[in-house]
Motif scaffolding. Sequence first.
Motif, PDB file in Angstrom:
ATOM      1  N   ALA A 112     107.556-101.599  28.140  1.00 54.04           N
ATOM      2  CA  ALA A 112     108.349-101.950  26.952  1.00 54.04           C
ATOM      3  C   ALA A 112     107.481-101.922  25.701  1.00 54.04           C
ATOM      4  O   ALA A 112     107.923-101.454  24.636  1.00 54.04           O
ATOM      5  N   ARG A 113     106.255-102.423  25.818  1.00 51.89           N
ATOM      6  CA  ARG A 113     105.359-102.379  24.657  1.00 51.89           C
ATOM      7  C   ARG A 113     105.040-100.934  24.290  1.00 51.89           C
ATOM      8  O   ARG A 113     105.021-100.567  23.098  1.00 51.89           O
ATOM      9  N   ALA A 140      95.650 -97.610  25.348  1.00 53.66           N
ATOM     10  CA  ALA A 140      94.517 -98.517  25.560  1.00 53.66           C
ATOM     11  C   ALA A 140      94.833 -99.921  25.050  1.00 53.66           C
ATOM     12  O   ALA A 140      94.441-100.927  25.655  1.00 53.66           O
ATOM     13  N   ALA A 141      95.579 -99.992  23.947  1.00 45.59           N
ATOM     14  CA  ALA A 141      95.887-101.294  23.349  1.00 45.59           C
ATOM     15  C   ALA A 141      97.048-102.004  24.033  1.00 45.59           C
ATOM     16  O   ALA A 141      97.091-103.240  24.061  1.00 45.59           O
ATOM     17  N   GLN A 142      97.990-101.253  24.591  1.00 42.66           N
ATOM     18  CA  GLN A 142      99.243-101.852  25.045  1.00 42.66           C
ATOM     19  C   GLN A 142      99.428-101.912  26.562  1.00 42.66           C
ATOM     20  O   GLN A 142     100.256-102.689  27.040  1.00 42.66           O
ATOM     21  N   ALA A 143      98.710-101.108  27.326  1.00 41.12           N
ATOM     22  CA  ALA A 143      99.043-100.964  28.745  1.00 41.12           C
ATOM     23  C   ALA A 143      98.206-101.820  29.676  1.00 41.12           C
ATOM     24  O   ALA A 143      98.563-101.972  30.850  1.00 41.12           O
ATOM     25  N   ASP A 144      97.085-102.360  29.202  1.00 34.54           N
ATOM     26  CA  ASP A 144      96.206-103.181  30.050  1.00 34.54           C
ATOM     27  C   ASP A 144      95.857-102.446  31.342  1.00 34.54           C
ATOM     28  O   ASP A 144      95.899-103.012  32.444  1.00 34.54           O
ATOM     29  N   LEU A 145      95.486-101.175  31.226  1.00 35.81           N
ATOM     30  CA  LEU A 145      95.162-100.405  32.425  1.00 35.81           C
ATOM     31  C   LEU A 145      93.928-100.942  33.132  1.00 35.81           C
ATOM     32  O   LEU A 145      93.817-100.850  34.357  1.00 35.81           O
ATOM     33  N   GLY A 146      92.988-101.501  32.359  1.00 38.87           N
ATOM     34  CA  GLY A 146      91.769-102.014  32.965  1.00 38.87           C
ATOM     35  C   GLY A 146      92.026-103.128  33.963  1.00 38.87           C
ATOM     36  O   GLY A 146      91.230-103.348  34.885  1.00 38.87           O
TER      37      GLY A 146
END
Length: 382
Positions: free
Chosen positions: A231-232, A257-263
């Motif tokens: 959604a973000r 990188a800013a919105q998905a929190d892939l890390g």
Amino acid sequence: MSRPLRAIGLMSGTSMDGIDVAMLDTDGMRIFGFGPARTFAYSAEDRQCLTAAMEAARGLTERNDRPPALARAEALVTERHAQAVLALMADVPGPVDVVGFHGQTVLHRPDARLTVQIGDGPGLAQALSGPAVVHDFRAADVAAGGQGAPFVPVYHQALARGLDVAHPVAVLNLGGVANLTYIDGTADPIACDTGPANALIDDFMAERTGVPLDRGGQAAAAGQADAAALARLMAHPFFALPPPKSLDRNDFRAWVAAQADLGGKTTADGAATLTALTAASIAAAVRLLPRPPRSVIAAGGGAHNPTLLRLLASELRVPVRTAAQVGWSIDALEAQAFGFLAVRTLAGLPLSFPTTTGVPRPMPGGMVALYSEKLNEKQKLP
């Protein structure tokens, strides 16, 4: 044009996995037959060279500037394309009339009237010693205020004339960036880039596994998409813009990188979230079309990803067929398109339209390079 021409088209897409080369016979309006098609994979070293060129291109302000990393990559791209064409020509008797050389896109900034595809068209013409080479397809469109992409819709329309399917038809190209062509009868096609397709998935998988793709969508199938992150991501203003619109391969890198929190995600959950983003962004673009498509056809590397295709069918609420299921080529379609566009350039026909790139009027394009025996002799001098 009095006769069909034998054309070879070339495509090295934003996934940077290799060169697609394909032959067809066309007069630039109709397709009379297809010849062979092959894919020549880039080596790991080739990909490193191209990745360095992408990074170096970020600072370009002039499309003809070639800092060292770009100059090296341009020489490599030209050499690899020459090898690919010569290998295909060796398999086919008879002459080839024209080669459509797209080159490798390293920067696409239509808002600044700047698009850069590396590849030396005159150099390729000399290396091939025969057929005309049409190159630099996008520059005229961007200079006139168009988006410079997507460029394949007029070819999609020519292909669709031979299909017995319900209209409107949506043709999806699932490369590094996703784009769609909307075809409804004989009207000019409507087209746009929709968002990321494979580029973000490939980069993520390369970082996590060392292999730059989610083969068969297996990782995404094993994971769970993060609905809140999706959604973000879908709040990005690009997704609400009507067509025509286009993207650079890296446009969503910082946003994701800013919105998905892939890390903080497993490999499977990260792949699932990025695959869901591709499907959701295509569905968002489809909702902006004049009518919902009744037929959807998918081509490009993403058409080999059954997880992505299932998500698309669910989002679009219409069956999604692959190009192969309707008798087209999944992998060679874009290469064929640039052979088709090369013939249109020779015929003076438009390549892009107000409804596909936002250009003010139907726009011809492409530059023609011819082989010169005199120049070749000069190059042989000590």
